[in-house]
Scaffold this motif. Structure first.
Motif, short mmCIF file in Angstrom:
data_model
loop_
_atom_site.label_atom_id
_atom_site.label_comp_id
_atom_site.label_asym_id
_atom_site.label_seq_id
_atom_site.Cartn_x
_atom_site.Cartn_y
_atom_site.Cartn_z
N HIS A 82 28.60 37.10 26.48
CA HIS A 82 28.90 37.73 25.20
C HIS A 82 28.78 39.25 25.27
O HIS A 82 29.25 39.95 24.37
N LYS A 83 28.15 39.78 26.34
CA LYS A 83 27.99 41.22 26.49
C LYS A 83 29.07 41.87 27.35
O LYS A 83 29.21 43.09 27.34
N LEU A 84 29.80 41.07 28.10
CA LEU A 84 30.67 41.63 29.13
C LEU A 84 31.81 42.46 28.55
O LEU A 84 32.22 43.46 29.14
N SER A 85 32.35 42.04 27.42
CA SER A 85 33.45 42.81 26.82
C SER A 85 32.99 44.20 26.42
O SER A 85 33.68 45.20 26.67
N ALA A 86 31.82 44.30 25.80
CA ALA A 86 31.29 45.61 25.41
C ALA A 86 30.95 46.44 26.63
O ALA A 86 31.18 47.66 26.64
N TYR A 87 30.40 45.81 27.66
CA TYR A 87 30.08 46.54 28.88
C TYR A 87 31.33 47.18 29.48
O TYR A 87 31.25 48.26 30.07
N ARG A 88 32.46 46.52 29.36
CA ARG A 88 33.69 47.09 29.88
C ARG A 88 34.22 48.19 28.97
O ARG A 88 34.71 49.23 29.43
N ALA A 89 34.11 47.98 27.66
CA ALA A 89 34.71 48.92 26.71
C ALA A 89 33.99 50.25 26.64
O ALA A 89 34.63 51.30 26.50
N MET A 90 32.67 50.23 26.72
CA MET A 90 31.91 51.46 26.43
C MET A 90 32.16 52.59 27.43
O MET A 90 32.43 53.73 27.01
N PRO A 91 32.10 52.36 28.74
CA PRO A 91 32.40 53.50 29.64
C PRO A 91 33.83 53.98 29.54
O PRO A 91 34.08 55.18 29.68
N ILE A 92 34.76 53.07 29.27
CA ILE A 92 36.14 53.50 29.06
C ILE A 92 36.24 54.38 27.82
O ILE A 92 36.93 55.41 27.81
N SER A 93 35.51 54.00 26.77
CA SER A 93 35.52 54.80 25.55
C SER A 93 34.92 56.18 25.78
O SER A 93 35.45 57.19 25.29
N ARG A 94 33.81 56.26 26.54
CA ARG A 94 33.19 57.57 26.77
C ARG A 94 34.15 58.50 27.50
O ARG A 94 34.14 59.72 27.26
N LYS A 139 33.14 51.11 38.36
CA LYS A 139 34.51 51.59 38.16
C LYS A 139 34.58 53.11 38.08
O LYS A 139 33.58 53.78 37.78
N ILE A 140 35.78 53.62 38.32
CA ILE A 140 36.09 55.04 38.16
C ILE A 140 37.20 55.11 37.11
O ILE A 140 38.24 54.47 37.25
N ILE A 141 36.95 55.90 36.06
CA ILE A 141 37.81 55.88 34.88
C ILE A 141 38.41 57.26 34.65
O ILE A 141 37.71 58.27 34.64
N HIS A 142 39.72 57.28 34.45
CA HIS A 142 40.45 58.51 34.18
C HIS A 142 40.17 58.99 32.75
O HIS A 142 39.85 58.17 31.88
N PRO A 143 40.33 60.28 32.48
CA PRO A 143 40.13 60.78 31.11
C PRO A 143 41.05 60.15 30.07
O PRO A 143 40.74 60.22 28.87
N ASP A 144 42.15 59.53 30.49
CA ASP A 144 43.02 58.86 29.53
C ASP A 144 42.57 57.43 29.24
O ASP A 144 43.21 56.71 28.47
N GLY A 145 41.48 57.00 29.88
CA GLY A 145 40.93 55.68 29.63
C GLY A 145 41.38 54.61 30.61
O GLY A 145 40.87 53.49 30.58
N ASN A 146 42.29 54.93 31.51
CA ASN A 146 42.72 53.94 32.49
C ASN A 146 41.72 53.84 33.64
O ASN A 146 41.20 54.85 34.12
N VAL A 147 41.46 52.61 34.07
CA VAL A 147 40.55 52.37 35.19
C VAL A 147 41.31 52.61 36.49
O VAL A 147 42.30 51.93 36.79
#
Length: 281
Positions: A178-190, A221-229
């Protein structure tokens, strides 16, 4: 802008409460990163002590073991010419902190980032500093695990000049679905809400003991400033992911607008940026 490109690595490695073994593993991976011409390598939260949560471990820990481990890491950075962000622990003003050791490529210790928002770690105290450090000539900020849930800890340093956020974590295990979706979303959001890169180093899952303390769910993961992984590790794998970052694309535009736009919270945002240690904007 002092340089255009930076080659970064998110190191995902298995670790346990054997500090000396973990140290050897970190140094080996620093050497491997150096062979790949990496500029900065990031390791997960508490990698030096395997993010051990046993009370006996902390009651009997000889901090000289941590200090010796850090000296070896600093020496490896100096000898290989690679900067590192390493999950560690340190004492300051009588308190014990869950922290990141931040070392530049010449072996200079730029400082430490201490975890600000704890997640039930009884053996640590919350840090009261929000620093920005220069690594390889690039301003960087930092988050540790639960800190990712507090957007201002990335927003204010980004507004103050940070182009890369190194996010080092040891999150809940893969069984906490139940936590995995948020774990993925938050660093992408930052990344996308500030216009900066996010380099996330998380502990992998342990297939032999999936809920073991010090293991997590991987997916560094390494995330671009546009939010793409740009690159992502597996859940269980011990691996290093590497990408070259174009710093011109880390414009910080959203973070800057959050401070500069004339809004009802402009004054409040500008006061917040003043809390960042080491910023330039």
């Amino acid at each position: 802008m002092p340089r255009r490109w930076l080659r970064v690595a998110a190191v995902q490695m298995h670790a346990d409460d054997d500090i000396e073994k973990n140290t050897r593993g970190i140094v080996e991976r620093l050497n491997a990163c150096a062979r790949e011409k990496v500029d900065v390598a990031a390791f997960h939260e508490g990698v030096l002590f395997g993010y051990c949560d046993h009370p006996d471990f902390w009651a009997n820990l000889d901090l000289s073991r941590i200090e010796d481990a850090e000296r070896q890491i600093v020496r490896a950075c100096r000898e290989t010419g690679i900067a590192a962000v390493v999950g560690s622990t340190h004492q300051e003003d009588g308190g014990q902190f869950n922290s990141l050791l931040v070392v530049d490529r010449d072996g200079t210790v730029r400082g430490r980032y201490g975890k600000i928002h704890l997640a039930g770690e009884r053996w640590f105290e919350p840090s009261q500093r929000l620093p920005v450090f220069s690594l390889c000539g690039v301003l960087c900020c930092f988050l540790i695990c639960h800190d990712i849930r507090y957007p201002e800890l990335a927003r204010l340093p980004a507004a103050a000049g940070a182009q890369i956020c190194f996010f080092c974590s040891c999150e809940s295990s893969v069984t906490n679905e139940h936590k995995l979706s948020a774990y993925r979303a938050m660093p992408i959001s930052r990344a996308t809400e500030n216009g900066i890169y996010v380099v996330m180093a998380n502990a992998p899952a342990d297939p032999t003991d999936i809920d073991r303390a010090g293991s997590s769910h991987g997916e560094s993961k390494i995330i671009h400033p546009d939010g793409n992984v740009m690159a992502e590790a597996g859940m269980f794998s011990d691996e290093i992911i590497i990408r070259r970052l174009d710093l011109h694309e880390a414009s910080r535009n959203i973070a800057i607008r959050a401070v500069d736009d004339v809004t009802c919270i402009s004054d409040w945002m500008n006061e917040g940026v003043k809390l960042v240690d080491g910023g330039v904007a």
